[in-house]
Design an enzyme around this catalytic site. Structure first.
Site, PDB file in Angstrom:
ATOM      1  N   GLY A  14       0.859  -1.116  -0.012  1.00  0.00           N
ATOM      2  CA  GLY A  14       0.069   0.153  -0.076  1.00  0.00           C
ATOM      3  C   GLY A  14       0.680   1.197  -0.111  1.00  0.00           C
ATOM      4  O   GLY A  14       2.013   1.201   0.054  1.00  0.00           O
ATOM      5  N   ALA A  17       0.588   8.778   2.697  1.00  0.00           N
ATOM      6  CA  ALA A  17       1.025  10.230   2.685  1.00  0.00           C
ATOM      7  C   ALA A  17       2.660  10.533   2.728  1.00  0.00           C
ATOM      8  O   ALA A  17       3.043  11.346   1.747  1.00  0.00           O
ATOM      9  CB  ALA A  17       0.452  11.067   3.444  1.00  0.00           C
ATOM     10  N   GLY A  19       4.861   7.524   2.343  1.00  0.00           N
ATOM     11  CA  GLY A  19       5.753   6.523   1.484  1.00  0.00           C
ATOM     12  C   GLY A  19       5.026   5.401   1.301  1.00  0.00           C
ATOM     13  O   GLY A  19       3.817   5.284   1.389  1.00  0.00           O
ATOM     14  N   VAL A  21       4.336   0.999   1.744  1.00  0.00           N
ATOM     15  CA  VAL A  21       4.356  -0.198   2.659  1.00  0.00           C
ATOM     16  C   VAL A  21       4.709  -1.403   1.665  1.00  0.00           C
ATOM     17  O   VAL A  21       3.960  -1.707   0.686  1.00  0.00           O
ATOM     18  CB  VAL A  21       2.939  -0.291   3.439  1.00  0.00           C
ATOM     19  CG1 VAL A  21       3.339  -1.624   4.176  1.00  0.00           C
ATOM     20  CG2 VAL A  21       2.745   0.766   4.260  1.00  0.00           C
ATOM     21  N   ASP A 128      -8.453   8.722  12.585  1.00  0.00           N
ATOM     22  CA  ASP A 128      -8.582   8.591  11.286  1.00  0.00           C
ATOM     23  C   ASP A 128      -9.132   7.046  11.015  1.00  0.00           C
ATOM     24  O   ASP A 128      -8.593   6.458  10.079  1.00  0.00           O
ATOM     25  CB  ASP A 128      -7.215   8.764  10.556  1.00  0.00           C
ATOM     26  CG  ASP A 128      -7.257   9.063   8.957  1.00  0.00           C
ATOM     27  OD1 ASP A 128      -8.296   9.549   8.492  1.00  0.00           O
ATOM     28  OD2 ASP A 128      -6.229   8.905   8.414  1.00  0.00           O
TER      29      ASP A 128
END
Length: 465
Positions: A14, A17, A19, A21, A128
């Site tokens: 994935g 914002a 970088g 994964v 979030d």
């Protein structure tokens, strides 16, 4: 950068914002770890964010929260090592504009509430919560992730109000937009919006403020003229009305949510469905040998769009990477703890046979170059902006219904002589991404490989656990 010899990069899991994964796999033992890479050159302010995020992670240990193994700091990069959630993203299980069966939504919602209750017991607010930040493990259980906006609001019994306006607008509670606010009701609100998305396959409003007619109608009790409320059964709608209450003091608490009859009800398959909302997903688990697949290891973007007639993809350059021995073995956090956790992975799987479950992918009958050309034709017909890189990746940029940026990537990889097209969200709303994928897939129907019996893969059907 130096890593332990014998560990290789897998595919990109994935993007966020700050970088990417990536999956990191030990060739010998099969241990798998998710490695979050934070680029400090592009984001010089991110080091403090990483420090806070990892400090919060170290406080947490819960089966429905992604496990933290540790971090490694370098001058230009921060690496955070996390549990690998092989089940993919929760939003990928939501059928756009349909949702999922109520019994399945209840299962995920219960796990989400359990995780949030634990966070609050530790004095942590996530801030979030959304389907994009809810992953699934190999047993289809929720794993809350991405604590970049999390904060500690309670310590030694003393609670403080929060004043940072943050989160993703459709999921943000109305009091967060005004500030200050209490942490717990704000997280509960986000859980309520997630439940709407699970049940209806869409979000109720762009923002919970008076400027948006959908939200004003909700507050005034005139909401039945709007979707998604028409799609919900009466029991679910009644429950959500008690969660999505404008005044945080009148909103259900987590304790009250757990005592509500909807939460306690034993929904059976097919119960509480509206229209054609009852359906099941077939998840594709992709098993393959190391020699049969070339992973995408980097995602460079060309400064300009490629000419359609000069598409030239070199799949042979996409090889695995191994790294030299560092000064300290623990730099990669290879420990008994990690090894024990990975024993839950299917024992028959080769360490190269792991590709995170994702429903936004398909095999095609065409070769790589022809596939890219067909994709580009689709993107141009939808007036999408796109870029092609030399590693078989097409990056697409557009805007969603809210006129917010939506970026996704089509990764073309070779598997056992066949071509797999794997779509992944980079930025934006997961439901909007899924809508676009379905439309693109329909345009490519004539080249999509039909029938699981013809695929070089094993099909795993997701069932309730």
């Amino acid at each position: 950068m130096e890593f332990v010899d014998g560990w290789v990069f897998g595919h990109t899991l994935g993007e966020g914002a700050y970088g990417e994964v990536k999956l990191v796999i030990n060739k010998s033992t099969g241990e798998a770890v998710a490695m979050k890479m934070v680029d400090l050159v592009k984001h010089p302010d991110a080091r403090q964010i990483v420090r806070k995020e990892t400090a919060i992670h170290r406080m947490l240990s819960n089966p429905n929260i992604i496990q933290y193994f540790g971090k490694r700091s370098e001058p230009n990069m921060e690496y955070i090592f996390l549990e690998y959630a092989s089940g993919g993203e929760l939003f990928d299980r939501i059928e756009p504009d349909v949702g999922m069966p109520v019994w399945e939504a209840q299962k995920y919602f219960k796990q989400l509430i359990s995780a949030v209750e634990y966070l609050h017991s530790r004095g942590v607010a996530h801030r979030d919560l959304k389907p994009e930040n809810l992953l699934l493990d190999n047993n289809d259980n929720i794993k809350v992730t991405d604590f970049g906006l999390a904060t500690i609001y309670k310590m030694q019994g003393k609670e403080r109000c929060l004043d940072r306006r943050c989160g993703t607008l459709p999921y943000v509670a109305p009091e967060v937009l005004k500030r200050p606010y209490h942490a717990e009701p704000a997280d509960v609100w986000s859980c309520g919006i997630i439940l709407v998305a699970l049940l209806a396959g869409e979000l109720p409003w762009d923002q919970s403020s008076a400027e948006y007619p959908e939200y004003t109608a909700w507050r005034e009790g005139k909401y039945l003229q709007f979707t998604p409320w028409k799609k919900l059964d009466n029991s679910s709608l009644s429950f959500i009305r008690k969660i999505l209450v404008h005044l945080p003091s009148s909103r259900l608490t987590i304790r009250e949510i757990k005592e509500h009859h909807w939460f306690l009800n034993n929904f059976s398959e097919g119960e509480g469905q509206i229209g054609n909302a009852a359906f099941k997903f077939n998840c594709t688990r992709l098993d393959y040998e190391a020699s049969q697949v070339k992973f995408c290891l980097s995602q460079p973007e060309l400064p300009r769009e490629e000419n359609l007639n000069s598409v030239n993809i070199n799949l042979e350059t996409r090889e695995g990477i191994s790294f030299s021995q560092p000064a300290h073995m623990e730099d990669l956090l290879i420990s008994t703890q990690v090894q024990m956790l990975q024993q839950t992975q299917p024992s028959q799987q080769n360490p190269y046979q792991r590709l995170v479950r994702r429903m936004t992918r398909f095999f095609v009958t065409t070769d790589c170059e022809s596939t890219v050309k067909r994709l580009v034709t689709c993107f141009e017909s939808e007036s999408y902006t796109y870029r092609i890189c030399d590693f078989g990746i097409v990056t697409v940029s557009t805007v969603d219904r809210r006129k917010m940026p939506l970026v996704f990537k089509a990764n073309i990889m070779e598997m056992d002589g066949k071509i797999l097209v794997d779509f992944r969200l980079s930025k934006g709303c997961g439901l909007e991404f899924k809508r676009r994928f379905i439309k693109i897939k329909s345009k490519l129907d004539d080249i999509i490989l039909k029938g699981p019996s013809t695929w070089p893969i094993a099909i795993a059907t997701q069932t309730s656990s």
